[in-house]
Design a protein around this motif. Sequence first.
Motif, short mmCIF file in Angstrom:
data_model
loop_
_atom_site.label_atom_id
_atom_site.label_comp_id
_atom_site.label_asym_id
_atom_site.label_seq_id
_atom_site.Cartn_x
_atom_site.Cartn_y
_atom_site.Cartn_z
N UNK A 39 48.54 53.08 25.66
CA UNK A 39 48.40 51.68 25.07
C UNK A 39 47.64 50.78 26.18
N UNK A 40 47.08 49.68 25.34
CA UNK A 40 46.37 48.77 26.29
C UNK A 40 47.00 47.41 26.00
N UNK A 41 46.85 46.34 26.77
CA UNK A 41 47.20 44.92 26.47
C UNK A 41 45.89 44.25 26.00
N UNK A 42 45.93 44.00 24.54
CA UNK A 42 44.70 43.07 24.07
C UNK A 42 45.23 41.62 23.84
N UNK A 43 44.92 40.91 24.61
CA UNK A 43 45.52 39.55 24.47
C UNK A 43 46.64 39.30 24.17
N UNK A 44 47.62 39.84 24.77
CA UNK A 44 48.91 39.82 24.78
C UNK A 44 49.70 40.76 23.76
N UNK A 45 48.85 41.46 22.75
CA UNK A 45 49.29 42.42 22.07
C UNK A 45 49.17 44.09 22.63
N UNK A 46 50.32 44.79 22.50
CA UNK A 46 50.20 46.12 22.80
C UNK A 46 49.64 46.95 21.68
N UNK A 70 47.78 47.18 11.12
CA UNK A 70 48.01 47.78 12.62
C UNK A 70 47.00 47.85 13.26
N UNK A 71 46.80 47.14 14.50
CA UNK A 71 45.72 47.25 15.48
C UNK A 71 45.87 48.78 16.14
N UNK A 72 44.69 49.29 16.14
CA UNK A 72 44.50 50.50 16.95
C UNK A 72 43.12 50.61 17.54
N UNK A 73 43.11 51.15 18.86
CA UNK A 73 41.82 51.29 19.60
C UNK A 73 41.50 52.67 19.64
#
Length: 155
Positions: free
Chosen positions: A54-61, A92-95
Motif C-alpha cells: 500500500x501507499x499513502x496517497x494524500x492521506x488515503x491508504x 475503491x481507489x487502486x494503484x
Amino acid sequence: MKQTAPEQSKTYQEVVAFRVADQDFCFDLTSVREIRGWTETTILPRAQSYVKGVINLRGSVVPVVDLSERLGLGATEPHPRNVIIITVLENQTVGLLADVVSDILTVSPSDLQPIPDIVDDVVRRFISGVLVIEDRMIRKMDLAEVLPSGQIEAA
C-alpha cells in the motif's frame, strides 16, 4: 457538418495505453484518477502475491497491484521508471503498477476487434478485445475483472 461532429464524438472513447512485461494494454481513461511515478510500498502480510503493498496517497491508504503478476506475466521488480496508475473502480481507489504509460488514445468502436474464439475463458475474463491501431495491437483490459471488488477489499 457541425451537427455531425458531436454525434461522431459520442461513439469515440479515450483509453490510456501502457506497457506491462513488454506487452501493450489499455483501459478506459475514465477510470484513471492520476498517473504517478513509482513509490515504495508498505507490504501487507499474507496479501495476494500480486498486491505489492500500500501507499499513502494524500492521506488515503491505496493498495498497489502488480499488473504483470496479476496477468500471469511474472512479477515486476519495481524501478524508479515504473509508474503507478491510480484508478477508481466501484468507489475503491487502486494503484496499478505498470512499466510505462505510452499514450492516451481516442478510439472508435471499429478499432476494437473481438478476442479469437480459440482463446480460453480466463483470457476472455481479463481482456475485452484488441485495439488495432496502425501497426500496434493493444489488448483492452476489463478492470472490473482484473480487480474484482472482493479481492481489492482483501488487499
